[in-house]
Design an enzyme around this catalytic site. Structure first.
Site, PDB file in Angstrom:
ATOM      1  N   ASP A 233      34.746  44.884  33.462  1.00  0.00           N
ATOM      2  CA  ASP A 233      35.739  43.852  33.773  1.00  0.00           C
ATOM      3  C   ASP A 233      35.109  42.690  34.541  1.00  0.00           C
ATOM      4  OD1 ASP A 233      38.193  42.662  33.859  1.00  0.00           O
ATOM      5  OD2 ASP A 233      39.079  44.035  35.301  1.00  0.00           O
TER       6      ASP A 233
ATOM      7  N   ASN B 272      34.380  39.410  33.079  1.00  0.00           N
ATOM      8  CA  ASN B 272      33.636  38.397  32.317  1.00  0.00           C
ATOM      9  C   ASN B 272      34.260  37.006  32.480  1.00  0.00           C
ATOM     10  OD1 ASN B 272      32.194  40.545  31.366  1.00  0.00           O
ATOM     11  ND2 ASN B 272      33.090  40.527  29.309  1.00  0.00           N
ATOM     12  N   GLY B 273      35.587  36.959  32.394  1.00  0.00           N
ATOM     13  CA  GLY B 273      36.300  35.684  32.478  1.00  0.00           C
ATOM     14  C   GLY B 273      36.108  35.033  33.843  1.00  0.00           C
ATOM     15  N   ARG B 274      36.223  35.845  34.905  1.00  0.00           N
ATOM     16  CA  ARG B 274      36.068  35.294  36.258  1.00  0.00           C
ATOM     17  C   ARG B 274      34.630  34.838  36.504  1.00  0.00           C
ATOM     18  NH1 ARG B 274      38.833  40.308  38.887  1.00  0.00           N
ATOM     19  NH2 ARG B 274      38.743  40.896  36.682  1.00  0.00           N
TER      20      ARG B 274
ATOM     21  N   HIS C 208      31.708  36.591  28.183  1.00  0.00           N
ATOM     22  CA  HIS C 208      31.595  37.748  27.294  1.00  0.00           C
ATOM     23  C   HIS C 208      30.164  37.880  26.754  1.00  0.00           C
ATOM     24  CE1 HIS C 208      35.773  38.564  27.661  1.00  0.00           C
ATOM     25  NE2 HIS C 208      36.198  37.534  26.960  1.00  0.00           N
TER      26      HIS C 208
ATOM     27  N   SER D 148      40.314  46.854  24.074  1.00  0.00           N
ATOM     28  CA  SER D 148      41.442  47.774  24.209  1.00  0.00           C
ATOM     29  C   SER D 148      42.552  47.389  23.238  1.00  0.00           C
ATOM     30  CB  SER D 148      41.975  47.744  25.648  1.00  0.00           C
ATOM     31  OG  SER D 148      42.784  46.612  25.832  1.00  0.00           O
TER      32      SER D 148
ATOM     33  N   LEU E 143      20.359  59.082  24.669  1.00  0.00           N
ATOM     34  CA  LEU E 143      21.687  58.755  25.216  1.00  0.00           C
ATOM     35  C   LEU E 143      22.729  58.590  24.101  1.00  0.00           C
ATOM     36  CD1 LEU E 143      23.078  57.336  27.973  1.00  0.00           C
ATOM     37  CD2 LEU E 143      22.871  55.345  26.520  1.00  0.00           C
TER      38      LEU E 143
ATOM     39  N   SER F 143      43.947  51.226  33.066  1.00  0.00           N
ATOM     40  CA  SER F 143      44.258  50.404  31.890  1.00  0.00           C
ATOM     41  C   SER F 143      44.163  51.166  30.563  1.00  0.00           C
ATOM     42  CB  SER F 143      43.332  49.167  31.838  1.00  0.00           C
ATOM     43  OG  SER F 143      43.508  48.382  32.984  1.00  0.00           O
TER      44      SER F 143
ATOM     45  N   GLU G 273      35.347  61.244  38.872  1.00  0.00           N
ATOM     46  CA  GLU G 273      35.277  60.461  40.104  1.00  0.00           C
ATOM     47  C   GLU G 273      35.435  58.997  39.707  1.00  0.00           C
ATOM     48  OE1 GLU G 273      34.929  61.533  43.273  1.00  0.00           O
ATOM     49  OE2 GLU G 273      34.990  63.591  42.526  1.00  0.00           O
TER      50      GLU G 273
HETATM   51  C1  FPP Z   1      36.871  42.197  30.547  1.00  0.00           C
HETATM   52  O1  FPP Z   1      36.617  40.948  31.112  1.00  0.00           O
HETATM   53  C2  FPP Z   1      36.051  42.434  29.385  1.00  0.00           C
HETATM   54  C3  FPP Z   1      36.532  42.568  28.103  1.00  0.00           C
HETATM   55  C4  FPP Z   1      37.934  42.490  27.742  1.00  0.00           C
HETATM   56  C5  FPP Z   1      35.666  42.819  26.990  1.00  0.00           C
HETATM   57  C6  FPP Z   1      34.364  43.480  27.309  1.00  0.00           C
HETATM   58  C7  FPP Z   1      33.424  43.029  26.302  1.00  0.00           C
HETATM   59  C8  FPP Z   1      32.114  42.805  26.503  1.00  0.00           C
HETATM   60  C9  FPP Z   1      31.367  43.090  27.721  1.00  0.00           C
HETATM   61  C10 FPP Z   1      31.323  42.218  25.419  1.00  0.00           C
HETATM   62  C11 FPP Z   1      31.576  42.836  24.109  1.00  0.00           C
HETATM   63  C12 FPP Z   1      30.912  44.151  23.945  1.00  0.00           C
HETATM   64  C13 FPP Z   1      30.671  44.616  22.725  1.00  0.00           C
HETATM   65  C14 FPP Z   1      29.999  45.918  22.452  1.00  0.00           C
HETATM   66  C15 FPP Z   1      31.091  43.810  21.608  1.00  0.00           C
HETATM   67  P1  FPP Z   1      37.840  39.937  31.237  1.00  0.00           P
HETATM   68  O2  FPP Z   1      37.762  38.999  30.095  1.00  0.00           O
HETATM   69  O3  FPP Z   1      39.124  40.692  31.319  1.00  0.00           O
HETATM   70  O4  FPP Z   1      37.498  39.244  32.584  1.00  0.00           O
HETATM   71  P2  FPP Z   1      38.549  38.654  33.630  1.00  0.00           P
HETATM   72  O5  FPP Z   1      39.406  39.805  34.081  1.00  0.00           O
HETATM   73  O6  FPP Z   1      37.660  38.133  34.718  1.00  0.00           O
HETATM   74  O7  FPP Z   1      39.315  37.585  32.930  1.00  0.00           O
END
Ligand code: FPP
Length: 257
Positions: free
Chosen positions: A30, A32-34, A47, A75, A141, A206, A217
């Protein structure tokens, strides 16, 4: 099933790491956006950097003795995001499989995909099949990619499979136990996660691995996913090793009292 740890599968309870572990780490990636917003960049860049963090983490997990790494990459609820972001996440998955499969395979990584395949386009379904089949014989792995995944849907599908087998006369309803249901989940054959990490400071599951998380854990880390690396994983593993897991029993301090 061990008598000392009811409901825990042998692989997790014993721990392939001889009580040190974690054998299986699951991550809600979690933030990426921030990460992008703080830099004035588009969310898509967050992302993209998230995929780089994923590459680092797969290598680090194998180096640090983790045997199973599950990642929440899309998700069932992510369909609520703007179409442009959904398109970006799907193209990242396409690129990840096309560009990284050979390197993952060289590292001995075996890929498993969990989540609903129905509703995905045929090219994505083919790529997911290819990722699994091309790495099926690898012994390193296991990377479990949760894509179009929702835990409630997974549990409902397992219940449906049990009901269909019972209705067809192939299964005695009285024989249905926890293992019977677990064997019909996407994660069949994979030990339950020992440690679930969520980055970005959010403290929620979530709809991720609800059944499998029974004795996991949890670790909520403030780091945003694109900044995650081997050092962050090592810190998480060290925290895990300092925790006492009781599985509903008594802790070591109280056991002899
Ligand atoms: C949450 O950050 C992240 C996701 C919804 C997607 C995770 C995806 C990746 C790391 C890249 C894709 C991976 C593959 C294997 C294709 P957010 O966007 O909810 O961040 P925020 O809460 O800060 O807005």
């Amino acid at each position: 099933m061990s008598a000392a740890t009811p409901g825990i599968r042998e692989e997790t309870a014993a721990g392939l790491g001889g009580g040190t572990g974690p054998v299986h780490v699951a991550i809600i990636m979690d933030g990426n956006g921030r990460w992008a917003a703080r830099r004035g960049l588009p969310r898509a860049e967050g992302h993209r950097r998230g995929v780089e963090a994923l590459r680092r983490t797969v290598r680090a997990a194998a180096e640090q003795g983790v045997r199973f790494l599950t990642i929440y990459s899309f998700s069932s609820e992510n369909w609520r995001r703007p179409q442009s972001e959904i398109t970006e996440l799907f193209s990242l998955l396409r690129r990840f499989v096309r560009n990284d499969l050979a390197s993952l395979s060289e590292q001995g990584v075996r890929v498993r995909i969990i989540g609903e395949r129905e509703g995905l386009s045929q090219d994505i379904r083919d790529l997911l099949d290819e990722a699994e089949s091309r790495t099926a014989a690898n012994l390193g792995l296991t990377l479990v990619v949760a894509f179009n995944y929702g835990a409630r849907a997974e549990i409902a599908a397992a219940a449906r499979a049990l009901a269909q087998e019972a209705a067809a006369g192939r299964l005695d309803p009285a024989s249905i136990d926890e293992d019977a249901l677990a064997d019909r989940l996407g994660t069949a054959g994979i030990p339950d996660p020992d440690l679930i990490i969520r980055t970005s400071g959010e403290e929620r599951l979530s709809n991720f691995l609800l059944w499998q998380a029974a004795y996991a854990e949890f670790l909520f880390m403030p780091i945003l996913w694109p900044d995650f690396d081997g050092a962050a994983l090592a810190e998480a593993i060290a925290t895990f090793r300092n925790r006492e897991r009781r599985y509903g029993g008594l802790g070591a301090a109280s056991a002899g009292a």
